[in-house]
Write a protein that holds these residues in place. Structure first.
Motif, PDB file in Angstrom:
ATOM      1  N   GLU A  37       2.354 117.312  47.532  1.00 45.60           N
ATOM      2  CA  GLU A  37       1.407 117.757  47.063  1.00 45.60           C
ATOM      3  C   GLU A  37       1.659 119.138  47.375  1.00 45.60           C
ATOM      4  O   GLU A  37       1.845 119.718  48.277  1.00 45.60           O
ATOM      5  CB  GLU A  37      -0.035 118.203  47.076  1.00 45.60           C
ATOM      6  N   VAL A  38       1.376 119.832  46.414  1.00 42.89           N
ATOM      7  CA  VAL A  38       1.373 121.599  46.589  1.00 42.89           C
ATOM      8  C   VAL A  38       0.559 122.157  48.047  1.00 42.89           C
ATOM      9  O   VAL A  38       1.170 123.200  48.794  1.00 42.89           O
ATOM     10  CB  VAL A  38       0.605 122.398  45.295  1.00 42.89           C
ATOM     11  N   ARG A  39      -0.012 121.579  48.548  1.00 45.44           N
ATOM     12  CA  ARG A  39      -1.581 122.462  49.033  1.00 45.44           C
ATOM     13  C   ARG A  39      -2.416 121.674  49.562  1.00 45.44           C
ATOM     14  O   ARG A  39      -3.244 120.677  49.324  1.00 45.44           O
ATOM     15  CB  ARG A  39      -2.292 123.453  49.122  1.00 45.44           C
ATOM     16  N   THR A 107      14.985 130.915  43.482  1.00 46.17           N
ATOM     17  CA  THR A 107      14.205 131.202  43.284  1.00 46.17           C
ATOM     18  C   THR A 107      13.792 132.906  43.135  1.00 46.17           C
ATOM     19  O   THR A 107      12.987 133.319  43.135  1.00 46.17           O
ATOM     20  CB  THR A 107      12.513 131.017  43.183  1.00 46.17           C
ATOM     21  N   PRO A 202      10.483 122.309  50.506  1.00 45.20           N
ATOM     22  CA  PRO A 202       9.260 122.135  49.556  1.00 45.20           C
ATOM     23  C   PRO A 202       9.017 123.843  49.229  1.00 45.20           C
ATOM     24  O   PRO A 202       8.317 123.778  47.205  1.00 45.20           O
ATOM     25  CB  PRO A 202       7.984 122.407  50.810  1.00 45.20           C
ATOM     26  N   MET A 203       8.449 124.623  49.005  1.00 47.91           N
ATOM     27  CA  MET A 203       8.689 125.714  48.484  1.00 47.91           C
ATOM     28  C   MET A 203       9.472 126.813  47.198  1.00 47.91           C
ATOM     29  O   MET A 203       9.104 127.108  46.195  1.00 47.91           O
ATOM     30  CB  MET A 203       8.672 127.480  49.668  1.00 47.91           C
ATOM     31  N   TYR A 206       8.320 124.295  44.456  1.00 45.95           N
ATOM     32  CA  TYR A 206       7.290 124.593  43.724  1.00 45.95           C
ATOM     33  C   TYR A 206       7.354 125.871  42.685  1.00 45.95           C
ATOM     34  O   TYR A 206       7.229 125.890  41.771  1.00 45.95           O
ATOM     35  CB  TYR A 206       6.266 125.544  45.171  1.00 45.95           C
ATOM     36  N   TYR A 207       8.659 126.439  42.979  1.00 49.36           N
ATOM     37  CA  TYR A 207       8.506 128.131  42.798  1.00 49.36           C
ATOM     38  C   TYR A 207       9.297 127.959  41.338  1.00 49.36           C
ATOM     39  O   TYR A 207       9.821 128.049  40.263  1.00 49.36           O
ATOM     40  CB  TYR A 207       9.721 129.215  43.052  1.00 49.36           C
ATOM     41  N   ARG A 210       7.665 126.409  38.461  1.00 51.44           N
ATOM     42  CA  ARG A 210       6.672 127.550  37.964  1.00 51.44           C
ATOM     43  C   ARG A 210       7.661 128.241  36.761  1.00 51.44           C
ATOM     44  O   ARG A 210       7.389 128.614  35.714  1.00 51.44           O
ATOM     45  CB  ARG A 210       6.432 128.424  38.643  1.00 51.44           C
ATOM     46  N   LYS A 240      11.694 118.143  42.717  1.00 48.51           N
ATOM     47  CA  LYS A 240      10.400 118.259  43.074  1.00 48.51           C
ATOM     48  C   LYS A 240      11.201 118.231  44.418  1.00 48.51           C
ATOM     49  O   LYS A 240      12.206 118.194  45.158  1.00 48.51           O
ATOM     50  CB  LYS A 240       9.657 117.105  43.038  1.00 48.51           C
ATOM     51  N   GLU A 241      10.616 118.591  45.913  1.00 44.02           N
ATOM     52  CA  GLU A 241      10.340 118.648  47.206  1.00 44.02           C
ATOM     53  C   GLU A 241      11.019 117.251  47.940  1.00 44.02           C
ATOM     54  O   GLU A 241      10.520 116.027  46.588  1.00 44.02           O
ATOM     55  CB  GLU A 241       9.082 118.791  47.835  1.00 44.02           C
TER      56      GLU A 241
END
Length: 604
Positions: A37-39, A107, A202-203, A206-207, A210, A240-241
């Motif tokens: 999960e992102v957060r 990214t 992870p980061m 996510y980017y 996006r 994905k992560e």
């Protein structure tokens, strides 16, 4: 049997009912985090207690005698340390790290972007600067470019926003002067990673998600996105992560650069591919544009802050803004204002507002405009600007000074056994860049051209063959004529604001290299004159965003002073640092990394 002995002896399951009856009723179930999960946001829960150092620090400073490196991705930092251990220079390590990051962290960077560096040269005993910022295509005339504008600026994506990539030329210039290992050796770690694959951090996952969503949405205005899909959505979705990821196209590009050097990119097979690609999609960049590019060694700008020397890249960057902010803040008792106090943040943000008015009015490519740098960086001008600030309320009408008549980024740093220290920053500008990937090359072109102005008479106005205003700036500081901090804070207009906060945290508030970066940050948005990155709806005094760690009393007081407080949006930059310390006659390196990213700092 005594009660304590009895309870210790019986099974836990049998003792539990009696123990539960003696406790207060259980609270409502807490949210559960699912890995991936992102957060997982629990504002009532804070980090664990550290027995030493700042209570809010995420980790300890890393110490070493022989070398140090810090980057936004642990595998890239490891590669840099291995280069140092093989006998490579800090420059060799920085190039290897950057090549790895082009694959690991697309990214924020890649060979489709630009590069700047500040480095301490122990042989000359001074700080040098390198600027490798590309120019707009010659065939993209002002009239054509203006016809592509929206709201007075070039679009964020597509061929009109692309300028010549400067990164490879920057690597080559640095290696020619300071390299020790063979050029081809520097690309071995990145090639191995791109071919063999690594799990996505992870980061970065996510980017990437996006960015690809933005590139592929209807109406994005990008001439061609199939190549980007092929690289970063090979199975129809962004990784994905933790997903293994490979980029064989980029590995092949790196092999060409490793074998052919700078010319392979700017005047060889890669340049040919780039020219054919832009011709195919209706763009403007040519092999001649690429062949004309040269990295430029440049004398850094410098000021002092409470006796500390602070250096910045001039050229077409916003490096001057850091120096202007520090010059203004030197007129206030920042230590007396108090760490994370409303007064301290208020003074810093007001200094930012003043400096950024000048940034929007004057900063540009000095080859095309007479930028009054000496005046803007002077202590006399700073004293004049400091007198505008009131400690108890906001300035209501902030304008640029009247000049005399004369006229998403990655950061990493390395230091070696010989005392060479390099502060390097490299970027594709906004997110992953323009959305455009040349056939089979595996990297995306930057969209830095979006920061050109189309306002008549503005020094940063668009012109063919001109370098656009640049937000990326490395940081460096010296103490008593010796190197002290090689550091940087990534993130668009946050960079001078973040650099200023790091210097204040070190000099006025006594924080070590790690705590200085982990300290909660502020970020002010908005200016009466935009440089293309502002949304334009921040209002006359802008928006002051505060990270959650800023004390509540400070927030309340700032709002009472008139600040429009915005939500924490993650736009507070990312930081890496290598500090040089002299202890008992020996040089010690202290390395620190950013808790807001996937990165790590290492030393040995």
């Amino acid at each position: 049997m005594r009660r304590r002995t009895f309870l210790a002896a019986i099974p836990a399951a049998a003792a539990a009912p009696a123990m539960l009856r003696a406790q207060a009723p259980s609270p409502a179930p807490a949210p559960i985090w699912t890995p991936g999960e992102v957060r997982f946001d629990r504002p009532d829960v804070h980090g664990g207690d550290r027995p030493v150092g700042a209570s809010f620090a995420s980790r300890s400073v890393v110490y070493g005698l022989s070398g140090a490196a810090g980057s936004a991705q642990p595998l890239a930092t490891q590669a840099g340390i291995e280069i140092l251990k093989k006998g490579g220079s800090a420059v060799d390590a920085a190039i290897a790290i950057n090549a790895c990051l082009g694959f690991l962290e697309p990214t924020a960077c890649g060979v489709g972007g630009d590069l700047y560096a500040l480095l301490w040269d122990p042989k000359q005993g001074k700080v040098d600067g390198l600027a490798s910022s590309g120019r707009s295509p010659r065939a993209l005339t002002f009239d054509i470019a203006q016809s592509r504008t929206k709201n007075g600026h070039l679009p964020a994506y597509g061929a009109a926003s692309v300028s010549v990539p400067g990164t490879v030329a920057g690597w080559w210039a640095l290696h020619q002067r300071h390299g020790k290992l063979k050029w081809a050796e520097l690309f071995e770690p990145a090639i191995a990673m791109a071919e063999g694959g690594v799990p996505v951090a992870p980061m970065i996952a996510y980017y990437i998600g996006r960015a690809m969503a933005n590139f592929t949405k209807p109406g994005a205005g990008i001439e061609e996105v199939d190549n980007a899909r092929k690289v970063w959505m090979p199975n129809g979705a962004a990784p994905k992560e933790g997903d293994p990821f490979r980029n064989p196209d980029l590995a092949r590009t790196y092999r060409l650069i490793a074998q052919g050097g700078r010319d392979a990119f700017y005047d060889g097979p890669i340049a040919d591919t780039i020219e054919r690609y832009f011709r195919r999609i209706g763009g403007w960049m040519t092999r001649a544009d690429l062949a004309a590019h040269q990295a430029k060694w440049t004398r850094p700008l410098e000021t002092t802050y409470r006796g500390i020397g602070v250096q910045a890249i001039g050229e077409n960057t916003q490096g001057l803004a850091t120096l202007q902010m520090l010059n203004i803040l030197e007129h206030f008792d920042m230590a007396g204002a108090g760490f994370q106090s409303a007064l301290s943040i208020h003074l810093q943000a007001e200094a930012k507002r003043l400096a950024y008015e000048d940034r929007a009015r004057y900063y540009a490519d000095p080859e095309y405009a007479k930028v009054p740098m000496e005046w803007l960086a002077s202590k006399e001008y700073a004293a004049e600007r400091a007198r505008l600030i009131r400690p108890d309320r906001l300035m209501t009408d902030v304008q640029p000074g009247k000049a005399p008549s004369r006229g998403d980024t990655t950061y990493f740093t390395c230091a070696d056994k010989d005392g060479l220290m390099i502060s390097m920053i490299q970027s594709n500008f906004r997110g992953m860049g323009s959305g455009l990937v040349a056939d089979g090359l595996g990297f995306m072109f930057q969209d830095r051209g979006q920061l050109f102005s189309f306002q008549p008479g503005h020094p940063n106005i668009y012109a063919p063959g001109k370098r656009p205003f640049q937000t990326i700036i490395p940081g460096f500081a010296t103490k008593d004529g010796k190197p002290w901090l090689s550091f940087g804070v990534m993130g668009g207009d946050m960079q001078p604001q973040g650099q200023t906060q790091i210097i204040l945290n070190r000099t006025d508030y006594g924080l070590d290299a790690q705590a200085a970066g982990d300290s909660p940050r502020w970020h002010h948005e908005g200016s009466s004159e935009s440089m293309g990155e502002d949304s334009g709806d921040e209002g006359p005094t802008g928006t002051l965003r505060l990270e959650k760690g800023v004390p509540e009393a400070t927030r309340t007081r700032l709002a009472a002073m008139g600040w429009k407080i915005g939500a924490s949006d993650g736009g507070f930059g990312r930081y890496q640092c290598v500090e040089r310390i002299d202890r008992n006659g020996e040089r010690v390196y202290a390395a620190a990394s950013e808790m807001r990213a996937d990165g790590v700092a290492l030393a040995y």
